[in-house]
Structures are given as C-alpha cells and as structure tokens.
Design a protein around this motif. Structure first.
Motif, mmCIF file in Angstrom:
data_model
loop_
_atom_site.group_PDB
_atom_site.id
_atom_site.type_symbol
_atom_site.label_atom_id
_atom_site.label_comp_id
_atom_site.label_asym_id
_atom_site.label_seq_id
_atom_site.Cartn_x
_atom_site.Cartn_y
_atom_site.Cartn_z
ATOM 1 N N PRO A 37 0.487 -0.955 0.066
ATOM 2 C CA PRO A 37 -0.315 -0.547 -0.173
ATOM 3 C C PRO A 37 0.959 1.357 0.182
ATOM 4 O O PRO A 37 -0.204 2.543 -0.164
ATOM 5 N N LYS A 38 2.556 1.238 -0.076
ATOM 6 C CA LYS A 38 3.394 2.229 0.321
ATOM 7 C C LYS A 38 3.079 3.051 -1.189
ATOM 8 O O LYS A 38 3.270 4.083 -1.345
ATOM 9 N N TYR A 39 2.217 2.450 -2.482
ATOM 10 C CA TYR A 39 2.441 2.613 -3.796
ATOM 11 C C TYR A 39 1.476 3.166 -4.240
ATOM 12 O O TYR A 39 0.246 1.856 -3.718
ATOM 13 N N ALA A 40 1.179 3.735 -4.136
ATOM 14 C CA ALA A 40 -0.322 4.357 -4.477
ATOM 15 C C ALA A 40 -1.535 3.496 -5.272
ATOM 16 O O ALA A 40 -2.610 3.558 -4.993
ATOM 17 N N ARG A 98 -8.944 0.356 -2.555
ATOM 18 C CA ARG A 98 -10.189 1.266 -1.530
ATOM 19 C C ARG A 98 -11.840 1.535 -2.501
ATOM 20 O O ARG A 98 -11.769 1.734 -3.751
ATOM 21 N N GLY A 99 -12.856 1.171 -1.812
ATOM 22 C CA GLY A 99 -13.433 1.347 -2.236
ATOM 23 C C GLY A 99 -14.721 1.400 -1.063
ATOM 24 O O GLY A 99 -14.860 0.734 -0.145
ATOM 25 N N ALA A 100 -16.456 1.275 -2.042
ATOM 26 C CA ALA A 100 -17.850 0.362 -1.559
ATOM 27 C C ALA A 100 -18.707 -0.481 -2.012
ATOM 28 O O ALA A 100 -18.344 0.278 -3.328
ATOM 29 N N ILE A 101 -19.118 -1.043 -1.818
ATOM 30 C CA ILE A 101 -20.233 -1.546 -2.439
ATOM 31 C C ILE A 101 -21.310 -2.003 -1.514
ATOM 32 O O ILE A 101 -21.089 -2.242 0.081
ATOM 33 N N VAL A 102 -22.327 -1.985 -1.933
ATOM 34 C CA VAL A 102 -23.475 -2.545 -1.623
ATOM 35 C C VAL A 102 -24.013 -3.602 -1.280
ATOM 36 O O VAL A 102 -24.063 -4.539 -2.577
ATOM 37 N N LEU A 103 -24.118 -4.461 -0.447
ATOM 38 C CA LEU A 103 -24.501 -6.075 -0.318
ATOM 39 C C LEU A 103 -25.630 -6.101 -0.794
ATOM 40 O O LEU A 103 -26.507 -6.057 -0.137
ATOM 41 N N PRO A 104 -25.395 -6.998 -1.513
ATOM 42 C CA PRO A 104 -27.093 -7.773 -1.381
ATOM 43 C C PRO A 104 -28.034 -7.866 -0.540
ATOM 44 O O PRO A 104 -29.083 -7.727 -0.761
ATOM 45 N N HIS A 105 -27.431 -7.781 1.085
ATOM 46 C CA HIS A 105 -28.139 -8.622 1.973
ATOM 47 C C HIS A 105 -28.150 -7.828 2.982
ATOM 48 O O HIS A 105 -28.376 -7.867 3.776
#
Length: 235
Positions: free
Chosen positions: A52-55, A60-67
């Motif tokens: 992770p020291k390299y861009a 990273r992100g976000a997700i809507v779980l089906p349930h």
C-alpha cells in the motif's frame, strides 16, 4: 493467555486450521461455530499481496451488499439549502452544517457514516483530526462526497460497506450476521470477493490473495480457498 471456554473449545474443534475450505463448507462451518447468545457479526478478512505504500496498490472502495450487513447505520449529512430537505427525505439521521461541526468538536460522535456535498467540504475539513482517525471522513472515492445525497444515504441504509487496505495489505469487513441464512451469507461473500478480485493492481505479480478468512465475532477463523468462490449470479 486467555483460557478457552467450553463453547470456544467445541467451536474450534469443528475447524481444521490446516484446511482451506470451499465457500459452501466454510459458510456451513461458520454457522455451526457462531453459538454465542447474541447475533454475532460475520467478517471476511483478506491478506493481499500488495504494498500500500505505492498508490497503484492501495485498494479502496465501497459496495452495497445484496442482503445488507444486518446492522442499521446512523448517517450524518453535511448539507445546506435544498440538499438539507433532500437528505432528510432520504432517511438521514442527522443533517446540518456549522452547528454539527461545533457539536462534533465538543465530543459528539453518535453516528456511523458521514456524507457531505462538495460545497460543504471546506467546513467538514475542520474536523479532519477528529473524523480521519476514526475512518469517518467523507471521501469521493467511496461515494460519501456527492451532490446526490439521496443515493448516498439510501445506499448506506441498504447495507453499503467500505473497504480499504491497511499498511500490511489487509482488508477486513462485515458480511452479515450469524442469523443470516447460508444463501444470504454466500451472496454477500461472493459480491465482496468479486469486487476485491477485480481490484487486483496490474503491477502485482504472483499470488494476489495470500489468505482469505471467515469468522464470527466469538468463533474461530475458517480459511477460505480463493479458487473455490464463484462469481456472483447476475440478476
């Protein structure tokens, strides 16, 4: 070293720590080991072959779980003008601007997610030292800095989860509750697994997922075989 309870010993005895299980068997074992008197949270943890020291290797992100996650999240929205009414109509728990800054600076943190419109980020920026360390700072990469506050709030309420690699290349996030059915847990796990797999940086060589582990709050970890997780079914 903490002494294992009878319940913990029985749960641990069900899991072979030297085995990587397929998704169906892993979820079945997980349900068997989640025997606490409360509805345990089910977590999925990845140890990735990234630096992770390299861009380009920061995932990273976000997700809507089906349930969803089984947990109701309290959403705070920084907005002004017509966006205040929009956020309230979408189901936000708290909406405001300067008065919320003062309240948070005073120690109030009774919320789980912060959403802000772009024109409010100069105000929210004053809270960086408070919100940043707790992972609550709004960020456009995960959809929490946006003019579409309706979508942002509704996604969080529907079970949106954020993920991010830590300094060691680990990602850990909730995939539901022990009370979920096996089908619901499998759907959520497949959805997350697919997203993390597709986020593999082009610069990563060799094995990408070094280990994947499922666990309940009070239960032992169940190692998941990354090669035995199917892609989620398209609706």
């Amino acid at each position: 070293m903490a002494k294992l309870t009878k319940r913990s010993k029985q749960a641990s005895a069900l899991v072979d720590r030297n085995t990587q299980y397929g998704l169906d068997e892993a979820v079945s074992l997980l349900k068997q080991t989640a025997t606490a008197k409360f509805d345990e949270t089910i977590e999925l943890a990845f140890n990735l072959n990234v630096d992770p020291k390299y861009a380009d290797q920061q995932i990273r992100g976000a997700i809507v779980l089906p349930h969803g996650t089984g947990k109701s999240k309290r959403v705070l929205v920084f907005a002004k003008g017509a966006k205040v009414q929009e956020a309230e109509a979408a189901g936000a728990d708290f909406v405001g601007s300067e008065e919320l800054v003062a309240k948070i600076q005073g120690g109030w943190l009774d919320f789980d997610v912060v959403v802000a419109t772009p024109d409010m980020m100069s105000v929210v920026g004053r809270l960086g030292k408070v919100l940043g360390p707790k992972g609550l700072m709004p960020n456009p990469k995960v959809g929490t800095v946006t003019m579409d506050v309706t979508k942002a709030v509704q996604e969080v309420k529907a079970g949106k989860v954020e993920y991010r690699t830590d300094k060691a290349g680990n990602i850990q996030l909730s995939v539901g509750k022990a009370s979920f059915s096996e089908d619901q847990l499998r759907d959520n796990i497949r959805t997350i697994f697919d997203r993390i797999a597709k986020a593999r940086p082009a610069s990563v060589k060799g094995q990408y997922m070094k280990s994947v582990t499922l666990s309940a709050t009070m239960g032992p970890g169940v190692a998941l075989d990354p090669t035995k997780v199917d892609a989620p079914t398209e609706d």
